[in-house]
Design an enzyme around this catalytic site. Structure first.
Site, short mmCIF file in Angstrom:
data_model
loop_
_atom_site.label_atom_id
_atom_site.label_comp_id
_atom_site.label_asym_id
_atom_site.label_seq_id
_atom_site.Cartn_x
_atom_site.Cartn_y
_atom_site.Cartn_z
N GLU A 42 0.82 -1.21 0.00
CA GLU A 42 0.00 0.00 0.00
C GLU A 42 0.85 1.26 0.00
OE1 GLU A 42 -3.74 2.17 2.27
OE2 GLU A 42 -2.54 0.70 3.38
N GLU A 85 -12.71 2.63 4.36
CA GLU A 85 -11.72 2.95 5.38
C GLU A 85 -11.70 4.46 5.60
OE1 GLU A 85 -7.07 2.12 6.57
OE2 GLU A 85 -7.61 2.99 4.65
#
Length: 255
Positions: free
Chosen positions: A137, A235
């Protein structure tokens, strides 16, 4: 595509007990959840709640977090990967999220990239043996993670291609990418086969989709055109009660 609630931040108002957030997500019509680090969580309670509800766990993070770009931390990083893989096995083998660690002062980008590739190749071998996907990520360095080495989606994809393992893929976070000024279509075009998971939060604020300036219907349409059909991680940090927040998000993104 289907929504996955990040229960690190969502359903806290409904369920202070962490595992009960899985049940709350199910009661809200969501069939998938994700969270951050695992070593502070009630793992057996989570396992029971997932089994009881049939909710799918779409990701959590490798921990403790260690640097990919610092060879002095590689041994600890691989130990963390091994421990987290064991946890993943008991929770349905969801993908596991990895960040790069911080930029090393005075060390070239090329050398740091080479160290990341070296560490990720070893980690990917472990993941292949365990039957688990690792997710690399990139994080923004402007708002949330100053000093992080990997903030570019293009560089992350380049590293993934260099590692060349079917068990290493990209976590594309629309919020982080947008903060960094990236054009989603440009950075993902022709490389969507390397993307395993996508996360949504609006910019500015990292709050609900629909509270900032990102055009979410267009974002979803572009992801579909690019060929993505997996989980959409919600998120974000809610600004309202979770049930109201989820309703707002679903209206904004059309899922």
């Amino acid at each position: 595509m289907f929504p996955s609630a990040c229960i690190e931040w969502l359903f806290k108002d409904d369920a202070p007990d962490f595992a009960d957030r899985i049940r709350a997500a199910k009661a809200s019509g969501l069939g998938a959840v994700e969270f951050h680090l695992w070593d502070d969580k009630p793992l057996e309670d989570i396992r029971i709640a997932l089994e009881e509800t049939g909710v799918k766990l779409t990701s959590f993070c490798v921990g403790p977090r260690r640097s990919l770009v610092d060879p002095a931390q590689h041994e600890e990083f691989l130990a963390a990967v091994k421990a987290t893989l064991e946890t993943a096995k008991m929770l349905g083998r969801p993908p596991l999220v990895i960040a790069s660690g911080f930029t090393r002062e005075g060390v070239s980008v090329e050398e740091q990239r080479a160290e990341a590739v070296k560490a990720l190749r070893q980690a990917a071998t472990l993941a292949e043996e365990a039957g688990v996907i690792l997710l690399l990520e990139p994080l923004n360095t402007i708002v949330s993670h100053p000093g992080m080495f990997l903030s570019s989606t293009t560089l992350a994809l380049d590293i993934i291609e260099e590692v060349n393992s079917p068990n290493l893929r990209l976590l594309y976070d629309v919020f982080h990418s947008n903060v960094m000024g990236e054009d989603m279509e440009q950075v993902l075009k022709g490389r969507m086969h390397l993307v395993q998971h996508v996360q949504f939060a609006d910019n500015p604020g990292r709050n609900e989709p629909g509270t900032g300036r990102i055009d979410w219907r267009q974002t979803v349409a572009k992801l579909r055109t690019l060929g993505y059909d997996g989980a959409i991680g919600l998120e974000y940090q809610p600004t309202m009660p979770t049930a109201q927040s989820i309703a707002k998000v679903r209206a904004a993104i059309g899922l």
